[in-house]
Write a protein that holds these residues in place. Structure first.
Motif, PDB file in Angstrom:
ATOM      1  N   GLY A  12       0.819  -1.202   0.000  1.00  0.00           N
ATOM      2  CA  GLY A  12       0.000   0.000   0.000  1.00  0.00           C
ATOM      3  C   GLY A  12       0.854   1.254   0.000  1.00  0.00           C
ATOM      4  N   SER A  13       0.265   2.367  -0.442  1.00  0.00           N
ATOM      5  CA  SER A  13       0.983   3.626  -0.566  1.00  0.00           C
ATOM      6  C   SER A  13       0.011   4.779  -0.422  1.00  0.00           C
ATOM      7  N   ARG A  14       0.535   5.933  -0.020  1.00  0.00           N
ATOM      8  CA  ARG A  14      -0.304   7.128   0.025  1.00  0.00           C
ATOM      9  C   ARG A  14      -0.604   7.653  -1.383  1.00  0.00           C
ATOM     10  N   ASP A  15       0.156   7.207  -2.357  1.00  0.00           N
ATOM     11  CA  ASP A  15      -0.070   7.609  -3.746  1.00  0.00           C
ATOM     12  C   ASP A  15      -1.245   6.811  -4.306  1.00  0.00           C
ATOM     13  N   PRO A  16      -2.343   7.468  -4.694  1.00  0.00           N
ATOM     14  CA  PRO A  16      -3.506   6.720  -5.198  1.00  0.00           C
ATOM     15  C   PRO A  16      -3.211   5.918  -6.462  1.00  0.00           C
ATOM     16  N   GLN A  17      -2.177   6.313  -7.202  1.00  0.00           N
ATOM     17  CA  GLN A  17      -1.816   5.539  -8.399  1.00  0.00           C
ATOM     18  C   GLN A  17      -1.350   4.132  -8.039  1.00  0.00           C
ATOM     19  N   SER A  18      -0.803   3.988  -6.839  1.00  0.00           N
ATOM     20  CA  SER A  18      -0.313   2.680  -6.421  1.00  0.00           C
ATOM     21  C   SER A  18      -1.461   1.683  -6.314  1.00  0.00           C
ATOM     22  N   ALA A  19      -2.514   2.043  -5.563  1.00  0.00           N
ATOM     23  CA  ALA A  19      -3.661   1.145  -5.424  1.00  0.00           C
ATOM     24  C   ALA A  19      -4.321   0.884  -6.769  1.00  0.00           C
ATOM     25  N   ALA A  20      -4.400   1.905  -7.613  1.00  0.00           N
ATOM     26  CA  ALA A  20      -5.001   1.724  -8.939  1.00  0.00           C
ATOM     27  C   ALA A  20      -4.211   0.707  -9.760  1.00  0.00           C
ATOM     28  N   THR A  21      -2.887   0.765  -9.639  1.00  0.00           N
ATOM     29  CA  THR A  21      -2.041  -0.180 -10.379  1.00  0.00           C
ATOM     30  C   THR A  21      -2.192  -1.596  -9.845  1.00  0.00           C
ATOM     31  N   ILE A  22      -2.223  -1.746  -8.524  1.00  0.00           N
ATOM     32  CA  ILE A  22      -2.408  -3.078  -7.930  1.00  0.00           C
ATOM     33  C   ILE A  22      -3.767  -3.640  -8.323  1.00  0.00           C
ATOM     34  N   GLY A 194      16.131   1.091 -14.926  1.00  0.00           N
ATOM     35  CA  GLY A 194      14.963   0.211 -14.873  1.00  0.00           C
ATOM     36  C   GLY A 194      14.406   0.186 -13.463  1.00  0.00           C
ATOM     37  N   MET A 195      13.098   0.337 -13.349  1.00  0.00           N
ATOM     38  CA  MET A 195      12.460   0.461 -12.032  1.00  0.00           C
ATOM     39  C   MET A 195      11.906  -0.887 -11.577  1.00  0.00           C
ATOM     40  N   LEU A 196      12.576  -1.490 -10.595  1.00  0.00           N
ATOM     41  CA  LEU A 196      12.145  -2.776 -10.061  1.00  0.00           C
ATOM     42  C   LEU A 196      11.132  -2.536  -8.937  1.00  0.00           C
ATOM     43  N   PHE A 197       9.999  -1.986  -9.328  1.00  0.00           N
ATOM     44  CA  PHE A 197       8.883  -1.713  -8.417  1.00  0.00           C
ATOM     45  C   PHE A 197       7.619  -2.241  -9.085  1.00  0.00           C
ATOM     46  N   LEU A 198       6.667  -2.697  -8.277  1.00  0.00           N
ATOM     47  CA  LEU A 198       5.403  -3.145  -8.848  1.00  0.00           C
ATOM     48  C   LEU A 198       4.519  -1.978  -9.268  1.00  0.00           C
ATOM     49  N   ALA A 199       4.542  -0.905  -8.485  1.00  0.00           N
ATOM     50  CA  ALA A 199       3.560   0.167  -8.688  1.00  0.00           C
ATOM     51  C   ALA A 199       4.178   1.518  -8.361  1.00  0.00           C
ATOM     52  N   PRO A 200       3.569   2.595  -8.823  1.00  0.00           N
ATOM     53  CA  PRO A 200       4.059   3.934  -8.475  1.00  0.00           C
ATOM     54  C   PRO A 200       3.944   4.193  -6.976  1.00  0.00           C
ATOM     55  N   GLY A 201       4.632   5.216  -6.512  1.00  0.00           N
ATOM     56  CA  GLY A 201       4.588   5.581  -5.103  1.00  0.00           C
ATOM     57  C   GLY A 201       5.713   6.543  -4.783  1.00  0.00           C
ATOM     58  N   GLN A 202       5.841   6.896  -3.530  1.00  0.00           N
ATOM     59  CA  GLN A 202       6.839   7.879  -3.137  1.00  0.00           C
ATOM     60  C   GLN A 202       8.259   7.413  -3.408  1.00  0.00           C
ATOM     61  N   LEU A 203       8.562   6.152  -3.115  1.00  0.00           N
ATOM     62  CA  LEU A 203       9.921   5.664  -3.330  1.00  0.00           C
ATOM     63  C   LEU A 203      10.301   5.635  -4.806  1.00  0.00           C
ATOM     64  N   PRO A 204       9.506   5.012  -5.681  1.00  0.00           N
ATOM     65  CA  PRO A 204       9.882   5.047  -7.100  1.00  0.00           C
ATOM     66  C   PRO A 204       9.897   6.455  -7.678  1.00  0.00           C
ATOM     67  N   ASP A 205       8.992   7.310  -7.223  1.00  0.00           N
ATOM     68  CA  ASP A 205       8.990   8.694  -7.715  1.00  0.00           C
ATOM     69  C   ASP A 205      10.293   9.396  -7.351  1.00  0.00           C
ATOM     70  N   ARG A 206      10.734   9.206  -6.104  1.00  0.00           N
ATOM     71  CA  ARG A 206      11.978   9.833  -5.671  1.00  0.00           C
ATOM     72  C   ARG A 206      13.173   9.247  -6.413  1.00  0.00           C
TER      73      ARG A 206
END
Length: 247
Positions: A12-22, A194-206
């Motif tokens: 989970g993430s405070r970024d709403p795009q994360s939940a939308a992606t999951i 290359g971004m080894l993340f499942l979804a957007p969020g604060q960490l991948p954005d940074r």
């Protein structure tokens, strides 16, 4: 006998795009197995929370559930948070059987997903030449988790015959910006991340922001709702469902 329900459990993430992606990823899983009851759930920040999903499944008559943690490394969330919420759920529901599958992990097939995402970013940036790669991941205080990312990075670099380094968005060096600057100090100018993340969020954005500030020519999107990730979720579920069969 009905097959066990599948709960895909993300952090989970405070970024709403994360939940939308999951949720989009779980929709991919449902498309592959429309016969299963499949739900998304989150440990924190996003909704629905795990306990609410379990309550809903129990109310619908499900007494066997396979939980697939949508985690890429065996770090704190996998070792502490997931077992904690599983224990709470089983304590609250008498007769409920929950099996926690292996985490998604760092499957080599995910490198194909990374390549696909990176090619799209390179095309958008009109980049035709690369001389180095950075594999960006969340990072952990667990050195073994970081080492697993570094191993995958070496495989990725070997496949493309390019120098590669793993970088981390938190808890461990180097950060993506540091990794890009180190390559530039060697005289390399065409460095992609290359971004080894499942979804957007604060960490991948940074991580993306730091990489671009340091001079990266392209940064991929997270893996997201890709069919290969969905198939891996189902593979984890299949093993977990067998574990629930009485011997």
């Amino acid at each position: 006998m009905a097959a066990p329900a599948l709960v895909a459990l993300a952090h989970g993430s405070r970024d709403p795009q994360s939940a939308a992606t999951i949720n989009a990823l779980v929709a991919e899983v449902r498309a592959l197995r429309p016969d299963l009851r499949i739900e998304a759930a989150f440990l924190d920040h996003s909704r629905p929370r795990f306990q609410a999903v379990i309550d809903k499944l129990v109310k619908a008559g499900h007494d066997e559930i396979v939980v697939v943690p949508l985690l890429l490394t065996e770090a704190f969330h996998a070792r502490v948070d997931v077992p904690s919420v599983i224990a709470e759920a089983t304590a609250r529901h008498s007769g409920l059987r929950i099996h926690t599958s292996a985490i998604l992990g760092l499957e080599s097939v995910f490198l194909q997903v990374l390549d696909e995402r990176l090619r799209a970013s390179l095309k958008a940036a009109r980049v035709r030449e690369l001389d180095a790669l950075v594999l960006a991941a969340a990072g952990s205080s667990d050195s073994l988790a970081n080492q697993s990312v570094a191993r995958l990075a070496r495989i990725w670099g070997s496949h493309h015959k390019l120098p590669v380094v793993a970088a981390y968005a938190s808890a461990a060096p180097p950060a993506t910006g540091e990794a890009v600057r180190a390559f530039r100090a060697e005289g390399r100018r065409h460095i992609a991340v290359g971004m080894l993340f499942l979804a957007p969020g604060q960490l991948p954005d940074r991580a993306k922001e730091l990489a671009l500030e340091a001079g990266a020519v392209a940064v991929s999107d997270p893996m997201g709702a890709h069919p290969e990730v969905a198939r891996t979720i189902l593979a984890r579920y299949a093993v977990g469902a067998v574990e629930l069969v009485p011997v």
